[in-house]
Design an enzyme around this catalytic site. Sequence first.
Site, PDB file in Angstrom:
ATOM      1  CG  ASP A   1      -7.214   0.814  -0.347  1.00  0.00           C
ATOM      2  OD1 ASP A   1      -7.121   1.512   0.682  1.00  0.00           O
ATOM      3  OD2 ASP A   1      -6.244   0.592  -1.105  1.00  0.00           O
TER       4      ASP A   1
ATOM      5  CG  ASP B   1      -1.916   1.019   1.268  1.00  0.00           C
ATOM      6  OD1 ASP B   1      -2.856   0.888   0.495  1.00  0.00           O
ATOM      7  OD2 ASP B   1      -1.765   1.986   2.025  1.00  0.00           O
TER       8      ASP B   1
ATOM      9  CB  THR C   1      -1.538   6.471  -2.229  1.00  0.00           C
ATOM     10  OG1 THR C   1      -1.531   5.075  -2.011  1.00  0.00           O
ATOM     11  CG2 THR C   1      -2.578   7.105  -1.349  1.00  0.00           C
ATOM     12  CB  THR C   2       0.898   3.178  -5.672  1.00  0.00           C
ATOM     13  OG1 THR C   2       0.575   2.581  -4.424  1.00  0.00           O
ATOM     14  CG2 THR C   2       2.253   2.715  -6.111  1.00  0.00           C
TER      15      THR C   2
HETATM   16  P1  ADP Z   1      -2.777   2.499  -6.026  1.00  0.00           P
HETATM   17  O1  ADP Z   1      -2.130   2.776  -4.716  1.00  0.00           O
HETATM   18  O2  ADP Z   1      -2.437   3.539  -7.039  1.00  0.00           O
HETATM   19  O3  ADP Z   1      -4.222   2.230  -5.917  1.00  0.00           O
HETATM   20  P2  ADP Z   1      -2.538  -0.301  -6.647  1.00  0.00           P
HETATM   21  O4  ADP Z   1      -1.377  -1.178  -6.333  1.00  0.00           O
HETATM   22  O5  ADP Z   1      -3.791  -0.512  -5.890  1.00  0.00           O
HETATM   23  O6  ADP Z   1      -2.045   1.182  -6.545  1.00  0.00           O
HETATM   24  O7  ADP Z   1      -2.823  -0.490  -8.194  1.00  0.00           O
HETATM   25  C1  ADP Z   1      -3.834   0.209  -8.836  1.00  0.00           C
HETATM   26  C2  ADP Z   1      -3.735   0.017 -10.322  1.00  0.00           C
HETATM   27  O8  ADP Z   1      -3.924  -1.340 -10.672  1.00  0.00           O
HETATM   28  C3  ADP Z   1      -4.808   0.801 -11.026  1.00  0.00           C
HETATM   29  O9  ADP Z   1      -4.255   1.441 -12.154  1.00  0.00           O
HETATM   30  C4  ADP Z   1      -5.791  -0.269 -11.432  1.00  0.00           C
HETATM   31  O10 ADP Z   1      -6.522   0.111 -12.577  1.00  0.00           O
HETATM   32  C5  ADP Z   1      -4.864  -1.417 -11.712  1.00  0.00           C
HETATM   33  N1  ADP Z   1      -5.552  -2.712 -11.683  1.00  0.00           N
HETATM   34  C6  ADP Z   1      -6.291  -3.245 -10.700  1.00  0.00           C
HETATM   35  N2  ADP Z   1      -6.772  -4.461 -11.060  1.00  0.00           N
HETATM   36  C7  ADP Z   1      -6.311  -4.706 -12.306  1.00  0.00           C
HETATM   37  C8  ADP Z   1      -6.445  -5.794 -13.218  1.00  0.00           C
HETATM   38  N3  ADP Z   1      -7.156  -6.866 -12.915  1.00  0.00           N
HETATM   39  N4  ADP Z   1      -5.828  -5.677 -14.402  1.00  0.00           N
HETATM   40  C9  ADP Z   1      -5.096  -4.595 -14.699  1.00  0.00           C
HETATM   41  N5  ADP Z   1      -4.922  -3.550 -13.894  1.00  0.00           N
HETATM   42  C10 ADP Z   1      -5.517  -3.589 -12.709  1.00  0.00           C
HETATM   43 MG    MG Z   2      -5.239   0.694  -4.970  1.00  0.00          MG
END
Ligand code: ADP
Ligand code: MG
Length: 542
Positions: A391, A62, A95-96
């Site tokens: 989240d 996270d 956030t990432t």
């Molecule tokens: P953040 O802290 O930015 O939310 P995450 O590690 O939760 O970072 O990753 C979020 C990203 O992963 C988003 O761009 C989301 O669209 C993408 N994502 C989530 N599930 C999938 C999936 N099944 N296939 C492709 N991308 C995905």
């Molecule tokens: Mg996320």
Amino acid sequence: MLGNQPIIVLREGTKREKGKNAQSNNIAAAIAIADTIKSTLGPKGMDKMLVDTTGDVIITNDGATILKEIEIEHPSAKMIVEVAKSQDAECGDGTTTAVILTGELLKQAQDLLDQHIHPTVINSGFKIASKKAIDTLDSISIPLSLTDVKLLEHIAKTSMASKSARSAKEHLAKIAVSAILTIHEKEKENIKVDLDNIQIQKKQGAGIEKTEMIKGTILDKKRSHPDMVTHVKDAKIALIDAAFEIKKTEVDARIQIQDPTQLQAFLDEEEKMILHLVQKVADSGADVVFCKKSIGDLAEHFLLKKGIFSIASISESDMKKLAKATGGKIVANIDDLSKKDLGFAGNVEERSIGDEKMIFVTDCKNPKAVSLLIRGSTEHVTDDIERAVHDALSVVKLAVEDQKITAGGGASAAEIALVLRNYSLTVGGREQMAIESFANALEIIPKTLAENAGLDPINMILELRSEHKKGNKYAGINVDKGVVDDMVKLHVVEPIRVSRQQIFSASEAARMILRIDDVISSKGSASSMPSGYGSDVGDFDE
Ligand code: ADP
Ligand code: MG
């Protein structure tokens, strides 16, 4: 210089960095932060193990948590942490991405600076680009209906895809959606969801699948008397903000008692008053009392005799939740208590959870506050589940409030990049270059998702661009199959506000860092930068 005399403005020992040097250092520090968390992005992202000075370990991917835990010195790196903080406060997810995007905007800006483009031009180009990007995001968003529970669940699942909780995400998504749908409220035209109305309790010692939503409240309390029943069905609940005791006076008063009959009369009087309070409660029809203040021994005794279940010393916030959950009214004067003030719950019971006792107020009618009981085998697991649930609740809240969603998996970013590139041609001049750079920076999202999934980022981006040129505006990275795919069909969807806030805060932060051309640091500041600059970092609202 005044004649030959140098004018000393800054205190001795003050360090100063100017112009290009200052800029490049700030940019490099910001990029370093973004690079640190890049590998955690997306469903195939890796985890980080964080060990603090006392040896405590957190394993997470996270972004907000990582940046909160690591100690950051450099002030412009701290500004990046602020981006994560504001993303977390506004949206609770994303956030990432926000941090990676800020880093990439600055990387692109550095390239432009190297080509002798003035920071002011980059700044205004980025400003134009971010506005256009947010407008474009709106135009490619998809309306959402609140009755579409499945779609809401997909939103929750997308946010949990990258968490260790993903194995239980079906179950957790259902819980998150039903919690939000239960507590959402209409305010005129708008729908408001206040996450404070969802109480979260964690207890280790059972599988994640035992995590449940309770239409009511859980109190970390025990019955006030062991002889009391453990379970009240169809409970009629009095919520009281007054003590069941004879009030002590503020000043020390002394009563002179001369003979035993007077003492007896005094005690009788006290008993009468307490009995009167308890009788009031009984007359209202209540069989459960939740009291914010204390309940004296005598009152407890009478309550018990009347068969009234009572709990004392409940916190203000729990009282409010009880009121919202049971529909009861908090009464400050027991004499005023009447039937219409009572709340209702199908069950009030003391249950053993693990080796502790808790009070469950469940099966409330139409509750406006609910509770989630998070279970997991160990504390690390329950903590990570809590972050995942946080989240999920956050994104479902945003989706319910805005009723607009966008495609994830880098699809929206790729579409906006395409629109920006075309748009930049109409702007022309040097700002055109800055707008193109902004478009390039957005592609860091699909690029990183691809990279983290072990795919070739260049090939994937080229394919992605060509799909978007063909008009497939939801094309993104299918991280499982390693191909470019329609993200809406794959149910990878997000509330619009997450991306909007990312673009907004990343471009604001990048522009702010670009505007700095002089870093004056007072002697002795740890980071050899201005003290107090970007302080108070690392304090996230989760
Ligand atoms: P953040 O802290 O930015 O939310 P995450 O590690 O939760 O970072 O990753 C979020 C990203 O992963 C988003 O761009 C989301 O669209 C993408 N994502 C989530 N599930 C999938 C999936 N099944 N296939 C492709 N991308 C995905
Ligand atoms: Mg996320």
